[in-house]
Design a protein around this motif. Structure first.
Motif, short mmCIF file in Angstrom:
data_model
loop_
_atom_site.label_atom_id
_atom_site.label_comp_id
_atom_site.label_asym_id
_atom_site.label_seq_id
_atom_site.Cartn_x
_atom_site.Cartn_y
_atom_site.Cartn_z
N PHE B 320 0.80 -1.22 0.00
CA PHE B 320 0.00 0.00 0.00
C PHE B 320 0.84 1.27 0.00
CE2 PHE B 320 -3.15 -3.14 0.86
CZ PHE B 320 -4.23 -2.67 0.14
N LEU B 321 2.18 1.12 -0.09
CA LEU B 321 2.98 2.30 -0.38
C LEU B 321 2.76 2.73 -1.82
CD1 LEU B 321 6.33 1.28 1.28
CD2 LEU B 321 4.80 3.07 2.01
N VAL B 322 2.39 1.75 -2.65
CA VAL B 322 2.17 1.94 -4.07
C VAL B 322 3.30 2.72 -4.73
CG1 VAL B 322 0.35 2.19 -5.74
CG2 VAL B 322 -0.21 2.27 -3.37
N ASN B 323 4.53 2.35 -4.46
CA ASN B 323 5.62 2.84 -5.31
C ASN B 323 6.51 1.66 -5.66
OD1 ASN B 323 7.28 2.41 -3.04
ND2 ASN B 323 6.94 4.51 -2.33
N PHE B 397 14.35 -4.46 3.28
CA PHE B 397 15.10 -3.28 2.89
C PHE B 397 14.30 -2.43 1.90
CE2 PHE B 397 18.17 -1.30 -0.04
CZ PHE B 397 18.78 -0.44 0.85
N LEU B 398 13.78 -3.09 0.85
CA LEU B 398 13.05 -2.36 -0.19
C LEU B 398 11.80 -1.69 0.39
CD1 LEU B 398 13.34 -4.73 -3.25
CD2 LEU B 398 14.21 -2.41 -3.08
N GLY B 402 11.11 2.25 0.44
CA GLY B 402 9.88 2.81 -0.11
C GLY B 402 9.12 3.61 0.92
N ALA B 403 9.15 3.15 2.17
CA ALA B 403 8.35 3.80 3.20
C ALA B 403 8.87 5.19 3.52
CB ALA B 403 8.34 2.93 4.46
N PHE B 404 10.17 5.41 3.31
CA PHE B 404 10.70 6.75 3.56
C PHE B 404 10.00 7.80 2.70
CE2 PHE B 404 14.48 5.12 5.81
CZ PHE B 404 14.42 5.99 6.87
N SER B 408 7.78 8.85 7.78
CA SER B 408 8.84 8.26 8.60
C SER B 408 8.26 7.50 9.80
CB SER B 408 9.81 9.34 9.06
OG SER B 408 9.09 10.46 9.47
N TYR B 409 6.99 7.79 10.15
CA TYR B 409 6.38 7.02 11.25
C TYR B 409 6.25 5.55 10.86
CZ TYR B 409 5.27 11.51 13.30
OH TYR B 409 5.36 12.75 13.86
N VAL B 410 5.85 5.35 9.59
CA VAL B 410 5.72 3.97 9.13
C VAL B 410 7.08 3.29 9.18
CG1 VAL B 410 5.11 2.54 7.15
CG2 VAL B 410 3.76 4.54 7.68
#
Lengths: 478, 494
Positions: B320-323, B397-398, B402-404, B408-410
């Protein structure tokens, strides 16, 4: 003119009526093996009737057309009822011989009740509808009580009779109100009369409600279902099989035709009633079946649940609904034929199986039988890839076409609840360890075996070639 | 390329094997034939699915090896199967794990061998079929049919509380998936199409999307499972036989992630955008909460089961980051988890077969008697923790990279979960493997035998291969994932 008179005998109903009398006389004059021979003859007669329905000669005499209608929907359900009746006569033959109930009247009663059902499905007039219902019920009252020396059979017969008579009375009162306010008994005339009005007057609404109550009794929809489990339990197993398979087909066809022909313009009025009946039946059928230990009572509640789904398609009241009803009824019939073909051949300690817990250990002693039961149960629960799933699927397609989202969601929730008790049967057969093995006997005659294999084949293989049934049911007109 | 129906052959080969086995009469002598027939069938399926990979066109983002036949005359329901970059590895995972499962149950399934093998072959058919379908109704039929063999596997060959676990598994997942059926019919009513391909370019009205999204969420969130719908998983895992747990963790959980990518992201992009905060919250709660729960477990299988929920939390975050990084990470994490958790369950199976208990307390100091076992267990344990060089690292790692881009909370939540996963896995490893043997019953325990080596070593190799050459797996799926992301961004830019 002469030609016309002979043609009369090729009207399926007339043919069946005459042949039923022939069967009765045939049985009466046979000295030995009366039951077996009459059964065979009855099956033969029903097969011929199917042919006649299929090649459907349309002849008109003595105002026949105003009493009975004629359409592809009617023919489909007639053939379904006839097949159901054939299958249940065949699978119950050995059972009757096994419990030494050799009255040759039984197949004849089945024939008469099938005749009543065919008339019910076709009826286009309040009077003929009532008479047809009475003809089929009367034969069934007698059939339920046929085992005269058994208290439970007599009790179930009397119960069925009293409640059936009560519902017939209510039905008749509803008819009289409808007749009084519209001035006609004929469905088409009623429809024509009603089309002039925007809403029903109070008398007609009362009439409609009474008729709905009466019909709900016949299809055993909640809250008019009370007789079903008791009658199923009390009657001899094979009679229960007949009850579960055939009369439901006729009653469903009748309730469809009654709602969609004379009252088609008053959808709002009757759909509320059907909506309630449908939701109540689905949930009560699903929840009440959980606690049953008697397989016949369980199947009774299961059939109540199935009626709930068929009524969803009626609420949808569109072409998809009619299609869904015919597919669902077809799947309902073959699943019940299959399960009763097995139940009527299973013996536990020389008694016919009644308690669900007696199925324990069946998977070891009879792996094929238990696999078949599991498939039937999964199909009834509506798990793909079996035919029961497609029945439900078409019902929900019809419901969503009509934007009945809440009803569909309730329907699928009820199906999850009902999955529990179907799974419980599989659990008892496969998961429970049994200490006493080999007490279950499975003896089945060749004819029943053919019926059983055929219905199992249809349950499993419907998915591979669905078009046959689908094409037939797509073009049905009510 | 290939002019014969490869995908259909892969789907139905196990079923054909099952039909053949159905006619072998089972007794003590022939049960070995049944096992061999099953093993050969599943191996054949695996080899055929490798052809799928080698002949795969990396430059084509849409479906390959398509087969399409009209099935129902009255509405647009097709038998339509094919493979794209997303489903390719899901299919490979299923075909790779099934023969290992058959091998793992070679000796410890003693009753009803025939039914067991039939269940597994049927299960393989429906798993592959589900990943390969391009028609939603076909997908649904396979998705639900999975329940039948799994119910039997848990219920017949499971542990003491198997009946409770099998019912819970069946009813829980059925409840989720029937809502999906309604959603499928609604989709069909709006578009007159059941093709996944077509529906991915078709956008529904916003309000419809929200309801459809929730219906799909119900079925996939139960399947994957997300907190708080995960409670069926520990029961099912603990009670299932080893091979059952392997398939459950290795493949069935991925059905949820696969569904999220295909249906939620692909078909309902605007609703997905709306629900992303919900998913992220649930995932982070899942990661932290289930990691803590895992720490407190006394049963090895239950610990691994809870760790699965935590790892799947990383997967849902990634999806659900969708990147690009997030989705690739989620896919890698799913593949890696499929291998690692399957291997861990197999490792538990090894000592369970010897000692018939899964209590952590019972063991200790296994390294003294089982050095080889300690080594492979360590590889998988480190894979689960996500040590660089193993498959687990790439995915985590990926996803974090992606989450960054998102928040940053995620990242903090996910990273905290990863640290906790190191804690409970290392703690488990220490208690089971290290130290001296204190329990006398363990004095005669034997190291892994040849059969177990054949099962565990391919898994160990693939875990490391995945960690060192991730591009081997990322390249085929990249374009398919990009397509989904592009569609998603177009829909939300409107």
């Amino acid at each position: 003119m002469l030609n016309n008179i002979y043609n009369i005998f090729f009207i399926p109903e007339i043919f069946l009526a005459c042949s039923s009398f022939v069967c009765l006389l045939f049985g009466l004059f046979l000295k030995k093996n009366a039951f077996r021979q009459t059964s065979n003859l009855a099956v033969f007669v029903l097969l011929l009737t199917i042919l006649l329905v299929y090649y459907d000669s349309e002849s008109n005499f003595a105002n026949y057309k105003s009493l009975f209608s004629h359409s592809s929907f009617i023919n489909f359900f007639k053939i379904l009822a006839l097949f159901g009746s054939i299958a249940s006569i065949i699978i119950s033959k050995d059972y009757f011989l096994g419990i030494k109930l050799k009255n040759f009247e039984i197949p004849v009663l089945f024939l008469f009740s099938t005749l009543g059902m065919m008339l019910m499905i076709a009826s286009n007039n309040l009077m003929s509808m009532y008479l047809a219902i009475e003809l089929q019920s009367l034969s069934l009252y007698v059939a339920a009580a046929i085992k005269r020396d058994s208290i439970s059979s007599a009790e179930s017969g009397v119960k069925y009779f009293i409640l059936g008579a009560l519902s017939s009375g209510i039905l008749l009162y509803g008819f009289s109100l409808i007749y009084g306010f519209t001035g006609s008994m004929n469905f088409d005339d009623i429809s024509f009369y009603l089309s002039k009005y925007d809403n029903l007057n109070l008398g007609l609404i009362f009439g409609l409600v009474f008729v709905m109550v009466g019909l709900a009794f016949k299809v055993s929809a909640v809250p008019f279902h009370m007789w079903t489990p008791d009658v199923y339990e009390g009657a001899p197993n094979s009679i229960t099989g007949f009850f579960a398979i055939v009369p439901k087909i006729a009653a469903v066809a009748l309730i469809y035709r009654f709602c969609l022909v004379p009252f088609e313009n008053f959808y709002l009025e009757w759909s509320q009633i059907i909506l309630f009946l449908s939701i109540a039946s689905m949930f009560l059928g699903a929840i009440a079946a959980i606690a049953q230990s008697n397989i016949k009572r369980l199947l009774a509640y299961s059939s109540i649940g199935h009626i709930g789904y068929i009524l969803i398609a009626l609420v949808a009241a569109n072409d998809d609904g009619i299609k869904a009803a015919s597919i669902y009824m077809f799947s309902y019939m073959i699943m019940n034929v299959a399960i009763f073909a097995i139940l009527l051949s299973l013996k536990v300690k020389n008694e016919y199986l009644i308690n669900i817990s007696d199925l324990k250990g069946l998977s070891k002693s009879n792996p094929i039988v238990s696999l078949s039961i599991s498939i039937i149960m999964l199909s009834m629960a509506g798990i793909p890839p079996f035919i029961g799933f497609f029945g439900k699927f078409y019902v929900f397609i019809a419901a969503i076409e009509q934007e009945l989202y809440v009803l569909s969601v309730l329907g699928v929730l009820a199906s999850v609840i009902s999955a529990f008790y179907y799974l419980r049967i599989i659990k008892i057969m496969y998961f429970d360890e049994s200490k006493s093995e080999g007490i279950i006997n499975f003896q089945i005659s060749l004819q029943s075996k053919i019926i059983l294999s055929l219905s199992l084949f249809l349950i499993i293989c419907f998915i591979f070639y669905p078009s046959l049934l689908i094409n037939i049911s797509t073009n049905l007109t009510i | 390329m290939i002019d014969w129906p490869l995908v259909s052959v892969i789907i139905f080969l196990p079923l054909i094997g099952a039909l053949i086995i159905l006619f072998i009469k089972e007794d003590e002598l022939t049960s070995i034939n049944i096992k061999w027939a099953t093993l050969l069938t599943t191996l054949g399926t695996f080899i055929l699915s490798l052809i799928l990979w080698f002949q795969f066109d990396y430059s084509n983002p849409s479906y390959q090896y398509e087969e399409k036949f009209r099935w129902f005359d009255d509405f647009n329901f097709f038998y339509h199967v094919g493979v794209d970059g997303i489903s390719l590895f899901m299919i490979l995972l299923s075909t790779f794990l099934t023969p290992l499962c058959i091998l793992a149950s070679w000796n410890n399934i003693k009753k009803r061998v025939k039914e067991y093998m039939l269940s597994f072959l049927f299960l393989e058919t429906v798993m592959i079929g589900m990943f390969a379908s391009i028609d939603i109704l076909l997908f649904y039929i396979f998705f639900e049919a999975v329940l039948i063999p799994m119910y039997l596997i848990i219920g017949i060959w499971g542990g003491n509380r198997r009946i409770y676990a099998s019912f819970k598994f069946f009813l829980y997942t059925l409840l989720g998936s029937v809502l999906m059926l309604i959603a499928i019919i609604v989709m069909y009513r709006n578009t007159s199409s059941m093709s996944i391909d077509f529906l991915q370019g078709n956008y529904f009205a916003y309000n419809t999307q929200l309801f459809l999204w929730l219906a799909f969420f119900a079925s996939f969130a139960v399947k994957i499972p997300m907190w708080p719908f995960h409670t069926w998983l520990p029961d099912a895992h603990v009670e299932a036989p080893t091979a059952g747990s392997v398939i459950l963790a290795g493949v069935l959980l991925k059905m949820g992630g696969y569904g999220f990518i295909r249906f939620s992201l692909g078909m309902l992009p605007e609703a997905t955008e709306f629900f992303i905060p919900l998913i992220m919250t649930l995932s982070i709660v899942a990661i932290v909460y289930t990691s803590l729960v895992a720490l407190a477990q006394t049963d090895i299988k239950k610990l691994i089961a809870y760790s699965s929920v935590a790892h799947m939390g990383i997967v849902t975050i990634g999806i659900f980051l969708v990147n690009q990084q997030g989705l690739e990470g989620a896919m890698m994490q799913m593949i890696s988890h499929g291998l690692v958790s399957a291997a861990l369950f197999l490792c538990v199976g090894v000592i369970y077969d010897r000692m018939h208990t899964r209590e952590i307390e019972f063991y200790g100091g296994l390294v003294q008697r089982m050095p080889l076992y300690a080594t492979v267990f360590m590889i998988f344990m480190l894979g689960s923790v996500g040590l660089p060089g193993t498959s687990g690292f790439i995915g985590e790692f990926l996803v974090i990279v992606g989450a960054f881009k998102f928040s940053s909370y995620v990242v903090i939540g996910a990273a905290f979960g990863i640290i906790l996963s190191a804690v409970y896995m290392l703690y488990l490893y220490k208690r089971i493997i290290f130290g001296t043997i204190t329990n006398n019953k363990l004095a005669d325990i034997l190291d892994i035998n040849t059969r177990e080596k054949i099962i565990l070593i391919p898994l160990a190799i693939s875990v490391i291969l995945l960690g060192i050459f991730p591009n081997l797996f990322l390249d085929p799926m990249r374009l398919s994932l990009e397509l989904i992301i592009t569609n998603y961004e177009i829909a939300n830019a409107k």
